[in-house]
Enzyme design. Sequence first.
Site, mmCIF file in Angstrom:
data_model
loop_
_atom_site.group_PDB
_atom_site.id
_atom_site.type_symbol
_atom_site.label_atom_id
_atom_site.label_comp_id
_atom_site.label_asym_id
_atom_site.label_seq_id
_atom_site.Cartn_x
_atom_site.Cartn_y
_atom_site.Cartn_z
ATOM 1 N N ASP A 292 0.864 -1.181 0.000
ATOM 2 C CA ASP A 292 0.000 0.000 0.000
ATOM 3 C C ASP A 292 0.903 1.234 0.000
ATOM 4 O O ASP A 292 1.628 1.483 0.971
ATOM 5 C CB ASP A 292 -0.880 -0.035 1.260
ATOM 6 C CG ASP A 292 -1.886 1.105 1.318
ATOM 7 O OD1 ASP A 292 -1.692 2.125 0.628
ATOM 8 O OD2 ASP A 292 -2.878 0.977 2.073
ATOM 9 N N HIS A 293 0.848 2.008 -1.099
ATOM 10 C CA HIS A 293 1.754 3.152 -1.229
ATOM 11 C C HIS A 293 1.438 4.267 -0.237
ATOM 12 O O HIS A 293 2.257 5.174 -0.031
ATOM 13 C CB HIS A 293 1.717 3.702 -2.658
ATOM 14 C CG HIS A 293 3.069 4.048 -3.190
ATOM 15 N ND1 HIS A 293 4.048 4.646 -2.419
ATOM 16 C CD2 HIS A 293 3.628 3.875 -4.412
ATOM 17 C CE1 HIS A 293 5.128 4.837 -3.139
ATOM 18 N NE2 HIS A 293 4.913 4.378 -4.353
ATOM 19 N N ARG A 294 0.284 4.238 0.395
ATOM 20 C CA ARG A 294 -0.027 5.227 1.418
ATOM 21 C C ARG A 294 0.777 4.961 2.688
ATOM 22 O O ARG A 294 1.017 5.879 3.484
ATOM 23 C CB ARG A 294 -1.530 5.205 1.746
ATOM 24 C CG ARG A 294 -2.440 5.520 0.579
ATOM 25 C CD ARG A 294 -3.892 5.266 0.933
ATOM 26 N NE ARG A 294 -4.111 3.868 1.311
ATOM 27 C CZ ARG A 294 -5.293 3.375 1.661
ATOM 28 N NH1 ARG A 294 -6.365 4.166 1.684
ATOM 29 N NH2 ARG A 294 -5.419 2.095 1.991
#
Length: 321
Positions: A292-294
């Site tokens: 998850d790039h967040r």
Amino acid sequence: PAPPAAAPGGTNGQVAGRRPGERLRASPLVRRLAAEHGIDLTQVTGSGPGGRIIKADINDFPTGARPAPTAQPAAPTEDRKVAPPQPAAVPAGATKVEMPRIKRTTGKRMSESKQQIPHYYVTSTVDMAAAMAFREQVNASLTDSGVKVSVNDLIVKAAALALREHPNVNRSFVDGELYQHDRIDINIAIALEGGLIAPFVPAADEKSLGTIARLTKDLGRRAREGGLTPEEYQGGTFTISNLGMYDVDEFIAVINPPQVAILAVGSVQEVPVVRDGAVVPGQRMKLTLSADHRALDGAEVATFLQTVKRYLENPMLLALS
């Protein structure tokens, strides 16, 4: 045709009839005066060469002799009703198949995951020669117990130890906030006839390989028999999905929310490798982490995979930790 004659005072009394997109021709002086006095030049017909608006065309507007033309409101567009999307037509000859509840639930969660989580993927290749030899030795010593350590058990232990070193991967993302887990509970994706379920091994980093092997075997058996309790699959902090037993080179998996990563495991394959300048047989396996790039950037994912790789390529560490 020649432009219409100007009215007394320099204005011709006509509203411009320009075509949409037609260039407005006016001198810089005229444009400045129009801006100062709020005159809409698109409503003025020019009397200069080629329809150019000259100063005489707007002389009366600043003095108040004539009201300055302003932009005309756009004609109201006809209300258009947007037709609701039509369901896809059922192909001729197709028969509706009842979808199992677990498959519906999984499909809903995975759809939400792909829609809401900015996935990205990082792959690493592991030299599994030492791990396969180590597994053979361990299983030889476990003959009397009836327990066999699988390749997946080695990966569970390696991932759990790597999560201990990289706690940022052992997190959840909920409502825009990150939450750090104080335990390392590894979910194991198990394919059932009716869908997919992922029970977890609690505190996997604290358990021996033999204990992990017994737990995963028991979870798999009870998952197929429908004997799992909700507490055994409603939770977990990190998921492993292994398709190696199906002769899959590599694949990417969808993150199991609210977790921030999932590890996809391919087959251990015999391949030619270069060692000390010579081509020799080798055993390689590909690991792909969906992240998850967040919550995680590329460097964090890469270093986590390096640690998993280090444990698998030095399998005695799995027994000592």
